[in-house]
Motif scaffolding. Structure first.
Motif, PDB file in Angstrom:
ATOM      1  N   SER A 173      34.857  37.540  39.158  1.00  0.00           N
ATOM      2  CA  SER A 173      35.583  36.616  38.291  1.00  0.00           C
ATOM      3  C   SER A 173      36.978  37.184  38.033  1.00  0.00           C
ATOM      4  O   SER A 173      37.276  38.298  38.445  1.00  0.00           O
ATOM      5  CB  SER A 173      34.825  36.439  36.965  1.00  0.00           C
ATOM      6  OG  SER A 173      34.644  37.686  36.321  1.00  0.00           O
ATOM      7  N   ARG A 174      37.798  36.360  37.377  1.00  0.00           N
ATOM      8  CA  ARG A 174      39.153  36.852  37.082  1.00  0.00           C
ATOM      9  C   ARG A 174      39.158  37.450  35.682  1.00  0.00           C
ATOM     10  O   ARG A 174      39.266  36.726  34.694  1.00  0.00           O
ATOM     11  CB  ARG A 174      40.163  35.709  37.230  1.00  0.00           C
ATOM     12  CG  ARG A 174      40.268  35.222  38.679  1.00  0.00           C
ATOM     13  CD  ARG A 174      41.579  34.482  38.939  1.00  0.00           C
ATOM     14  NE  ARG A 174      41.713  34.127  40.351  1.00  0.00           N
ATOM     15  CZ  ARG A 174      41.582  32.884  40.839  1.00  0.00           C
ATOM     16  NH1 ARG A 174      41.324  31.860  40.035  1.00  0.00           N
ATOM     17  NH2 ARG A 174      41.731  32.657  42.135  1.00  0.00           N
ATOM     18  N   ASP A 175      38.980  38.772  35.620  1.00  0.00           N
ATOM     19  CA  ASP A 175      38.988  39.434  34.317  1.00  0.00           C
ATOM     20  C   ASP A 175      40.444  39.634  33.860  1.00  0.00           C
ATOM     21  O   ASP A 175      41.380  39.248  34.559  1.00  0.00           O
ATOM     22  CB  ASP A 175      38.214  40.765  34.375  1.00  0.00           C
ATOM     23  CG  ASP A 175      38.881  41.810  35.282  1.00  0.00           C
ATOM     24  OD1 ASP A 175      39.998  41.553  35.772  1.00  0.00           O
ATOM     25  OD2 ASP A 175      38.275  42.871  35.495  1.00  0.00           O
ATOM     26  N   ALA A 176      40.619  40.279  32.692  1.00  0.00           N
ATOM     27  CA  ALA A 176      41.977  40.429  32.137  1.00  0.00           C
ATOM     28  C   ALA A 176      42.797  41.440  32.929  1.00  0.00           C
ATOM     29  O   ALA A 176      44.032  41.421  32.863  1.00  0.00           O
ATOM     30  CB  ALA A 176      41.889  40.851  30.673  1.00  0.00           C
ATOM     31  N   GLY A 177      42.135  42.327  33.646  1.00  0.00           N
ATOM     32  CA  GLY A 177      42.869  43.314  34.459  1.00  0.00           C
ATOM     33  C   GLY A 177      43.778  44.179  33.610  1.00  0.00           C
ATOM     34  O   GLY A 177      44.945  44.380  33.956  1.00  0.00           O
TER      35      GLY A 177
END
Ligand SMILES: Cc1cc2nc3c(=O)[nH]c(=O)nc-3n(C[C@H](O)[C@H](O)[C@H](O)COP(=O)(O)OP(=O)(O)OC[C@H]3O[C@@H](n4cnc5c(N)ncnc54)[C@H](O)[C@@H]3O)c2cc1C
Ligand code: SF4
Length: 521
Positions: A395-399
């Motif tokens: 998934s697209r986490d906050a990075g």
């Protein structure tokens, strides 16, 4: 100047691709790889085999998996000639077009990366699992997508695996090694076709996986590149018109220091390896003091998550077929507003027995105890072999992780706060998909109790940027402030991709190599 035109550090997706393209273009290339050169007969199988790499003592342990445990985050990587391709699940897919719309340098677009994606696809000879060979797990994902109204989001994925169209599950002894058909690939390497043994992550017994040591790296060597295994790079320092690269050669008797020099260096040691090496050069050796303060900043786990589910009425057989085959694509924000990519997962056949033995040994940290407790249902009785579906997701986490050196060791500051909603959305989706297919999801205790995560997809640390104020390297991979010093691996990816990243890392490395050659560096 120097012994070589180019020294490449690491032989994973970044290292192998740049080594190959630069050697093809006439550069005298040296590849320094910390891990060993693995042969099929050396793949780890028994508990006493070399399973682990230990960065603190590589003489004693220079094995297959490198586990790095940080507070609330464990990272898994490969070590060896071929890097992560040795241990990966073969999924080779481009990022979705919208990935590049924010947070990437303007020069890098999906359209422009297209031809580099194609080049990687051709070299890795990617294919989907033939329709007549779908493992039960693929059908389960398809069913779950259909039953939850997401049939149009189901995707069969491309794999770097060679399949034999004539192979089927309904033949006598389908998984016998003798069912694999031998062939010589386009790079002169002997391979065999896939017989769905399910051992992808621990090395394919019949060499059906098109790993980097069977394509890019032998091609680099055919064009004169020298690949030195068991050479761990410790420092990079400017010297004359180029750089001196210091390393430790890993010998049975200990570490033997040495160095080589070149006018150009490509760091391809992976997200953690490249970040750690540059941090040491900037802050400890002070040989590269002007590397951007953004070094280590903006690290992402790519939002990875695994939920085992028990499907009592289905013969899931997680240890049959390639480790991952298919996905449900919800990267458009349709998972409660979050970007999520669901996949099936497999487990090597022998892993249950091996991990079963590991679980009987007392773990030495609370985090390790939690991880083992959550794996226990997978490891006992017949569940592993028959009815367990490991549901994977990215998934697209906050990075927003930050790597620094503390007391000389790599340290990660990881705060789940801004990524929690995303992982919660994954957990709910896994539960919904399992329920829709008469399964029961067992959300891992390490997450439920302590928000501990495990990722095999580390991204960032030396991210791409427009200037040193917002990144460590420019769009061509060159380190700001250091001519002819490049980073070309997962470390430069500036934010979560939200799906399996190796094809994108390979495409970025193809692009960087093409620009180096075109500029006559
Ligand atoms: C179990 C598992 C399954 C995966 N499955 C998939 C999948 O199906 N699809 C996908 O796209 N991705 C998958 N991945 C992720 C994929 O492997 C990585 O994204 C990819 O390998 C990263 O490429 P890289 O070039 O950045 O680094 P790597 O491939 O990790 O290469 C870095 C290399 O540098 C070497 N190195 C490190 N430090 C030094 C040093 N100081 N000196 C010399 N050498 C050094 C390392 O040994 C390694 O060989 C998986 C990963 C794991 C662990
Ligand atoms: S499923 Fe088995 S035979 Fe096929 S690629 Fe994976 S390990 Fe090799």
């Amino acid at each position: 100047m120097g012994d070589f035109d180019a020294i490449i550090i690491g032989s994973g997706f970044g290292g192998a691709v740049t080594a190959c393209r630069m050697a093809e273009s006439g550069y005298k290339v040296l590849v320094l790889e910390r891990g060993r050169r693995w042969r099929v007969e050396d793949f780890p199988r028994e508990a006493t085999d070399p399973w682990l790499w230990d960065n603190r003592d590589p003489v004693k342990r220079h094995g297959w998996f490198d586990f790095r445990v940080f507070p609330n985050m464990t990272v898994i990587q490969g070590a060896g000639v071929g890097g992560g391709s040795l241990v990966y699940a073969n999924i080779s897919i481009p990022a979705k077009p919208e990935t590049f719309s924010r947070g990437w340098p303007a020069e890098i677009t999906y359209a422009e990366l297209g031809r580099y994606y194609d080049m990687v696809g051709t070299m890795l000879d990617v294919k989907k699992v033939p329709l007549n060979q779908w493992p039960e797990r693929t059908r389960l994902v398809k069913d779950a997508a259909d039953r939850t109204g997401r049939g149009d989001r189901f995707e069969a994925l491309e794999l770097a695996v060679t399949f034999d169209d004539a192979w089927t599950y309904d033949q006598p002894s389908p998984h016998a090694v003798a069912r694999s058909k031998e062939f010589v690939n386009a790079h002169g390497q002997k391979q065999g076709t896939c017989v769905h043994l399910g051992n992808c992550d621990i090395g394919c017994d019949v060499r059906a996986r098109n790993t980097l040591d069977l394509n890019y790296l032998p091609r680099a060597e055919q064009y004169g590149a020298e690949v030195r295994a068991l050479h761990q790079v410790t420092a990079i320092a400017p010297e004359g018109d180029g750089y001196r690269v210091s390393f430790d050669r890993i010998e049975p008797t200990g570490l033997v220091p040495g160095y080589a020099s070149a006018r150009l260096v490509v760091v391809g040691a992976g997200s953690l390896g490249s970040t750690e090496l540059l941090l040491r050069c900037r802050d400890v050796h002070r040989t590269l003091p002007d590397v951007s303060r953004q070094l280590g900043v903006g690290w992402s786990s790519n939002g990875d998550f695994l939920t085992p589910a028990i499907h009592p009425f289905r013969d899931v057989k997680p240890s049959r077929g390639p480790t991952i085959t298919s996905a449900i694509n919800m990267l458009d924000g349709s998972a409660d507003g979050q970007d999520v990519f669901i996949e099936d997962g497999g487990l090597p056949d022998i892993l249950g027995g091996f991990l079963g033995r590991v679980t009987s040994a007392p773990p030495d940290t609370a985090q390790a105890r939690l991880i083992i407790e959550s794996l226990r249902p997978l490891l006992t009785g017949n569940n592993l072999t028959d009815h367990v579906m490991p549901w994977f997701a990215q998934s697209r986490d906050a990075g927003d992780g930050v790597f620094t050196l503390e007391d000389g060791r790599l340290s990660l500051a990881w705060d789940i706060a801004k990524s929690r909603k995303t992982i919660d959305a994954v957990v709910r989706l896994h539960q919904e998909l399992a329920r829709a297919t008469e399964g029961m999801a067992l959300t891992p205790l390490p997450w439920t109790i302590a928000q501990d995560l495990i990722t095999p997809h580390p991204l960032g640390g030396c991210r791409l940027g427009q200037t040193s104020a917002d990144g460590v390297v420019g769009h061509n991979g060159e380190v700001f402030g250091y001519k002819n010093l490049f980073v070309a691996d997962g470390a430069i990816v500036p934010k979560a991709i939200g799906l399996n990243p190796s094809r994108t890392i390979g495409a970025l490395a193809e692009r960087i190599a093409a620009l180096i050659v075109a500029d006559g560096r």
